[in-house]
Design a protein around this motif. Sequence first.
Motif, PDB file in Angstrom:
ATOM      1  N   GLN A   1      -6.076   6.176   4.509  1.00 50.14           N
ATOM      2  CA  GLN A   1      -7.191   5.690   5.331  1.00 50.14           C
ATOM      3  C   GLN A   1      -7.256   4.165   5.295  1.00 50.14           C
ATOM      4  O   GLN A   1      -7.484   3.519   6.327  1.00 50.14           O
ATOM      5  CB  GLN A   1      -8.512   6.282   4.841  1.00 50.14           C
ATOM      6  N   ILE A   2      -7.046   3.595   4.119  1.00 51.93           N
ATOM      7  CA  ILE A   2      -7.067   2.129   4.001  1.00 51.93           C
ATOM      8  C   ILE A   2      -5.909   1.527   4.790  1.00 51.93           C
ATOM      9  O   ILE A   2      -6.079   0.512   5.481  1.00 51.93           O
ATOM     10  CB  ILE A   2      -7.028   1.713   2.519  1.00 51.93           C
ATOM     11  N   GLN A   3      -4.734   2.158   4.710  1.00 54.63           N
ATOM     12  CA  GLN A   3      -3.593   1.666   5.495  1.00 54.63           C
ATOM     13  C   GLN A   3      -3.923   1.676   6.990  1.00 54.63           C
ATOM     14  O   GLN A   3      -3.624   0.720   7.709  1.00 54.63           O
ATOM     15  CB  GLN A   3      -2.353   2.526   5.244  1.00 54.63           C
TER      16      GLN A   3
ATOM     17  N   GLU B   1      -6.907   1.521   8.374  1.00 59.06           N
ATOM     18  CA  GLU B   1      -7.898   0.473   8.653  1.00 59.06           C
ATOM     19  C   GLU B   1      -7.246  -0.907   8.696  1.00 59.06           C
ATOM     20  O   GLU B   1      -7.545  -1.729   9.569  1.00 59.06           O
ATOM     21  CB  GLU B   1      -9.002   0.500   7.596  1.00 59.06           C
ATOM     22  N   VAL B   2      -6.337  -1.161   7.747  1.00 56.79           N
ATOM     23  CA  VAL B   2      -5.656  -2.466   7.718  1.00 56.79           C
ATOM     24  C   VAL B   2      -4.801  -2.635   8.967  1.00 56.79           C
ATOM     25  O   VAL B   2      -4.810  -3.704   9.603  1.00 56.79           O
ATOM     26  CB  VAL B   2      -4.811  -2.608   6.429  1.00 56.79           C
TER      27      VAL B   2
ATOM     28  N   GLN C   1      -6.989  -3.444  11.887  1.00 57.57           N
ATOM     29  CA  GLN C   1      -7.426  -4.843  11.840  1.00 57.57           C
ATOM     30  C   GLN C   1      -6.291  -5.776  12.260  1.00 57.57           C
ATOM     31  O   GLN C   1      -6.511  -6.743  13.001  1.00 57.57           O
ATOM     32  CB  GLN C   1      -7.922  -5.200  10.440  1.00 57.57           C
TER      33      GLN C   1
ATOM     34  N   TYR D   1       1.051   4.473  -2.590  1.00 60.53           N
ATOM     35  CA  TYR D   1       1.027   5.858  -2.098  1.00 60.53           C
ATOM     36  C   TYR D   1       2.190   6.655  -2.702  1.00 60.53           C
ATOM     37  O   TYR D   1       2.019   7.809  -3.122  1.00 60.53           O
ATOM     38  CB  TYR D   1       1.102   5.872  -0.572  1.00 60.53           C
TER      39      TYR D   1
ATOM     40  N   ARG E   1      -7.208   8.546   0.600  1.00 57.50           N
ATOM     41  CA  ARG E   1      -7.944   7.276   0.688  1.00 57.50           C
ATOM     42  C   ARG E   1      -6.992   6.114   0.917  1.00 57.50           C
ATOM     43  O   ARG E   1      -7.282   5.208   1.698  1.00 57.50           O
ATOM     44  CB  ARG E   1      -8.779   7.055  -0.594  1.00 57.50           C
ATOM     45  N   ASN E   2      -5.823   6.145   0.265  1.00 61.16           N
ATOM     46  CA  ASN E   2      -4.817   5.109   0.476  1.00 61.16           C
ATOM     47  C   ASN E   2      -4.366   5.102   1.938  1.00 61.16           C
ATOM     48  O   ASN E   2      -4.242   4.031   2.552  1.00 61.16           O
ATOM     49  CB  ASN E   2      -3.625   5.342  -0.459  1.00 61.16           C
TER      50      ASN E   2
ATOM     51  N   MET F   1       0.828  -1.210   0.000  1.00 61.82           N
ATOM     52  CA  MET F   1       0.000   0.000   0.000  1.00 61.82           C
ATOM     53  C   MET F   1       0.862   1.259   0.000  1.00 61.82           C
ATOM     54  O   MET F   1       0.508   2.261  -0.632  1.00 61.82           O
ATOM     55  CB  MET F   1      -0.946  -0.008   1.196  1.00 61.82           C
TER      56      MET F   1
END
Length: 191
Positions: free
Chosen positions: A163-165, A167-168, A171, A138, A160-161, A134
């Motif tokens: 934000q996904i990082q 979230e991952v 998790q 970026y 957005r990238n 990811m």
Amino acid sequence: MSKRLEDFISQNREEFDDLEPRADIWANIAKELDAFDEQHAQLPKKREAKTFSLGFVLKVAASVIVVMGIGFGIYLKTLKPANNGVDLADINPTYAKQQVHLVSVIETQKNELKQIAKFDPQLYEEFNGEITRMQSIYKKLNAELATSPNQERVLRAMIRNLQIQTEVLNQQLSVIQQFNDSKNQQHEKSI
């Protein structure tokens, strides 16, 4: 009835006064009290809960804020060259602030993730591989930012990238926490 009791006591006062306590009674009581005190002095004392004064807590909080501010300032100084000379605040100040915040959150989460490298290097490598992929995306978006005719769109994609990082990483840290909790529960059951 109380009148009769008073009369009885006054008529028989001499019989009540004939009994006196032994002379050594107070000495015996004092010895018993001293023995009781010695017995309690030998018992282990309970540890008192540590409490912190408001002044101490405020000093620690102020120190943390100063350190974070210095770190944030240093980060901002190193951020400009990373964006190929493009000032994100010129494109969209809101996105620029969001980008700075997300990058700092990601760095904190990555540091937490590095702690598991000691205990489970294989899991760390797997998790870190996803984040590395990811981050390479970026970096490509960041390189594209300077030459793109629609910089705001590229900046949104970068946010957005990030934000996904985040979230991952959340998790991944959650999975690690659940794994540790189940391991602790199994350990407690075996005891």
